[in-house]
Design an enzyme around this catalytic site. Structure first.
Site, mmCIF file in Angstrom:
data_model
loop_
_atom_site.group_PDB
_atom_site.id
_atom_site.type_symbol
_atom_site.label_atom_id
_atom_site.label_comp_id
_atom_site.label_asym_id
_atom_site.label_seq_id
_atom_site.Cartn_x
_atom_site.Cartn_y
_atom_site.Cartn_z
ATOM 1 C CG ASN A 170 -3.411 2.116 -0.527
ATOM 2 O OD1 ASN A 170 -2.350 2.236 -0.934
ATOM 3 N ND2 ASN A 170 -3.917 3.012 0.340
ATOM 4 C CB THR A 184 -0.708 0.054 1.116
ATOM 5 O OG1 THR A 184 -0.017 0.236 2.472
ATOM 6 C CG2 THR A 184 -1.543 -1.298 1.348
ATOM 7 C CB CYS A 185 0.167 4.592 -1.100
ATOM 8 S SG CYS A 185 0.409 4.321 -3.027
ATOM 9 C CG ASP A 186 -0.159 3.789 5.620
ATOM 10 O OD1 ASP A 186 1.034 4.040 6.102
ATOM 11 O OD2 ASP A 186 -1.340 4.131 6.049
ATOM 12 C CG PHE A 192 6.328 5.107 -0.692
ATOM 13 C CD1 PHE A 192 5.904 4.052 -1.218
ATOM 14 C CD2 PHE A 192 5.775 5.472 0.407
ATOM 15 C CE1 PHE A 192 4.703 3.346 -0.853
ATOM 16 C CE2 PHE A 192 4.748 4.776 1.279
ATOM 17 C CZ PHE A 192 4.365 3.655 0.545
#
Lengths: 377, 377
Positions: free
Chosen positions: A367, A324-326, B149
């Protein structure tokens, strides 16, 4: 461990996306193991560990009782064939209308840890049996319990006295030594506290009948743990020591110990990368993470065994993260996880010992990823 | 803040159980506020913050673009009426088959942070535009970003060079200063790094065109935060400082800043108790917790504003916990939360600023509790 049945299932069915596969044969073995290790205790399976209907049906057919956390779990246990007298409402935090609904469904055994909860039960479930949860320190557990549940033993005496005065059946005491408890003496300390509550109330003519010893029975992750038999012996010795020849009715509530080692998660390596050319740690991103079912890696508390197609090759430390983008969706970073240098994007890897506390923890759609799928075979 | 529309909705509909109510008027105001504050930037709403179809439809109709984390989120944005050219696939961790699916759906803008991901995109989405995420330190953010990221700026140059050589459109650089970023100089530092990547590639004849400044725009929790206008000014000043009169195309990706303050969670006090008679801190248990939508209270990172029917009465510190049988399901313990001494079991309380990162974080069925319901009005 991934059993041959699980491996065959994965090879034959080739499910797309991450999934949990649970082998009912292992659950059955675990249930029988608990029965052998603790022949004088009733086994209340902690439904929250894995409420898959197939698991509940198997355990109901084997004669298990069920520890439930909500009305929904009560209904699931009933649907699986468990009679109401084999179900406890073990959450100490209940809405009064949920207590009333449980009572309608036939539930007569409730957990409490304060006078306020006793008063709700007296109103909504008159005459029911209650047991009071006592605080333990949880030392030695991998997934420590906070002070969230239970009260000090002295207060438990007040709580059960109040239950009796409101027409409830002051039935016993419960404790929980902490999940994945590997220190056998934890049960000894907790039973000593329980005996103290029994003795204090007996002086007032209130005779408790039951000790609920909770869960905490470890499943096998990376380290060897004492076997169920050793646990059983230690617990019996502690009961004998504290209660002499008046050993009360006992209950245990295994959850992780019943299903943890019965399940394996299949996941895929989505990306392997570095953050700078001179980094000596690689980042390995899987298609499952903290919000997809591996919530118990929080604070890196539980370290699962990971099996890759390249085991045996030279390993190097990797940071393991979810898809996920977390940024909090990282499983192992403080203590990187050794994985084969030959691990490749697209590889399927198995995360073992994931039968408990995975599927239901998964987020509903974070997400846009769907919750962890589960196959019970 | 709970708007009058939210309060009227709750008073009229009296929904049972915990729920989130989002006021679309506030979302609209927020969108217009971002447009005013950043008139030269395209706004890509971070769908993961709250993917409710009503929110996506409103934003699509207002002209917003969308930052998505998965194929499912791409499909949701398309369903809401956003054309594919207004959608980016902003997750740096993508399966190659998901990239291919996004490409089929018309998506032409992808995030990367390593050569491995560039290679997947070159195969599955030939000719697409890619932007490379650069690591920032996240200092000053309430919900800090790890190194999960992005890559260091020097590596971003390699990544984008590789993209160009594989036939992709090396389009720009992105960064994310950390969610709830209240330190305005964080953008300045990140833009300086971005400019460095632009300059290094320009020397090789690769002319980047876009800077994606990510999100991080705070919503109002307990503390005052600089307004969107102040953010806009600070960002414009930093762009001018680093890029002079050749300011690139810019993108912002507000999520929390777009919907956080538009939502309020209604919850109920299930139990108030102490663990010992002489405790000076009470435990307050709500019918929502860390696994029911308040995941961002992890490590007590985000401290929500709580409104009770007794505000104004004397307060005392309380430990705030959720309703599950999980001892980790405690929201505020290290720093107890002051709540009125007159707070009572059964009271309904509002948790403000919960429009972002709540519904989709909710676990699918932990302890048998259903995921957080949501009403968008």
């Amino acid at each position: 461990m991934a059993t041959q049945r699980i491996i065959d299932f994965l090879n034959t069915r080739r499910p797309n996306g991450p999934c949990l596969v649970v082998d009912l044969d292992v659950v059955r073995e675990n249930y029988i193991g608990f029965e052998k290790a603790l022949p004088d205790s009733r086994i209340f399976y902690a439904v929250k560990a894995n409420p898959a209907p197939e698991i509940l049906r198997l355990l109901a057919s084997l004669g298990s009782s069920f520890d439930t956390a909500s009305v929904t779990e009560i209904e699931m246990a009933l649907d699986a064939g468990a009679p109401a007298e084999r179900i406890s409402y073990g959450n100490t935090i209940k809405k009064e209308r949920d207590i009333a609904r449980a009572f309608e469904l036939g539930i007569r055994l409730f957990a409490v840890d304060c006078v306020e909860e006793v008063e709700k039960i007296a109103r909504a479930a008159p005459g029911a049996r209650v047991f009071c949860r006592v605080l333990t320190d949880g030392a030695g557990a991998e997934w420590p319990l906070s002070r969230k549940f239970g009260c000090v033993p002295a207060m438990a005496v007040d709580v059960l006295r109040r239950a009796k005065s409101l027409g409830l059946n002051a039935y016993g005491v419960s404790f929980h030594v902490g999940s994945q408890q590997t220190d056998l003496s934890a049960w000894d300390r907790a039973l000593s506290d329980a005996k103290g509550v029994f003795a204090a109330l007996a002086e007032e003519g209130i005779m408790l009948k039951m000790v609920n010893m909770g869960g905490g029975f470890p499943t096998r992750y990376l380290r060897d743990v004492p076997t169920a038999q050793a646990y059983g012996r230690a617990i019996f010795d502690a009961l004998r020591k504290h209660f002499g020849n008046r050993i009360p009715e006992t209950i245990v509530e295994p959850g992780r110990g019943m299903v943890g080692n019965a399940g394996v998660i299949k996941t895929e390596v989505v990306l392997i990368s570095k953050k700078a050319d001179n980094d000596n740690v690689r980042w390995v991103y899987l298609d499952i993470g903290k919000f997809g079912g591996l919530a118990e890696t929080m604070d890196e508390a539980i370290r699962y065994q990971i099996v890759t197609p390249h085991d045996g090759d030279r390993t190097e430390p990797c940071i393991l993260a979810g898809p996920t983008c977390d940024s909090a969706d990282v499983m192992y970073e403080k203590t990187p996880y050794p994985l084969p240098v030959s691990l490749t994007i697209g590889d399927e890897v198995l995360i073992e010992g994931t039968g408990a506390y995975t599927t239901t923890y998964a987020s509903v759609a974070f997400n846009g990823f769907e919750p962890l799928r589960s196959y019970v075979i």
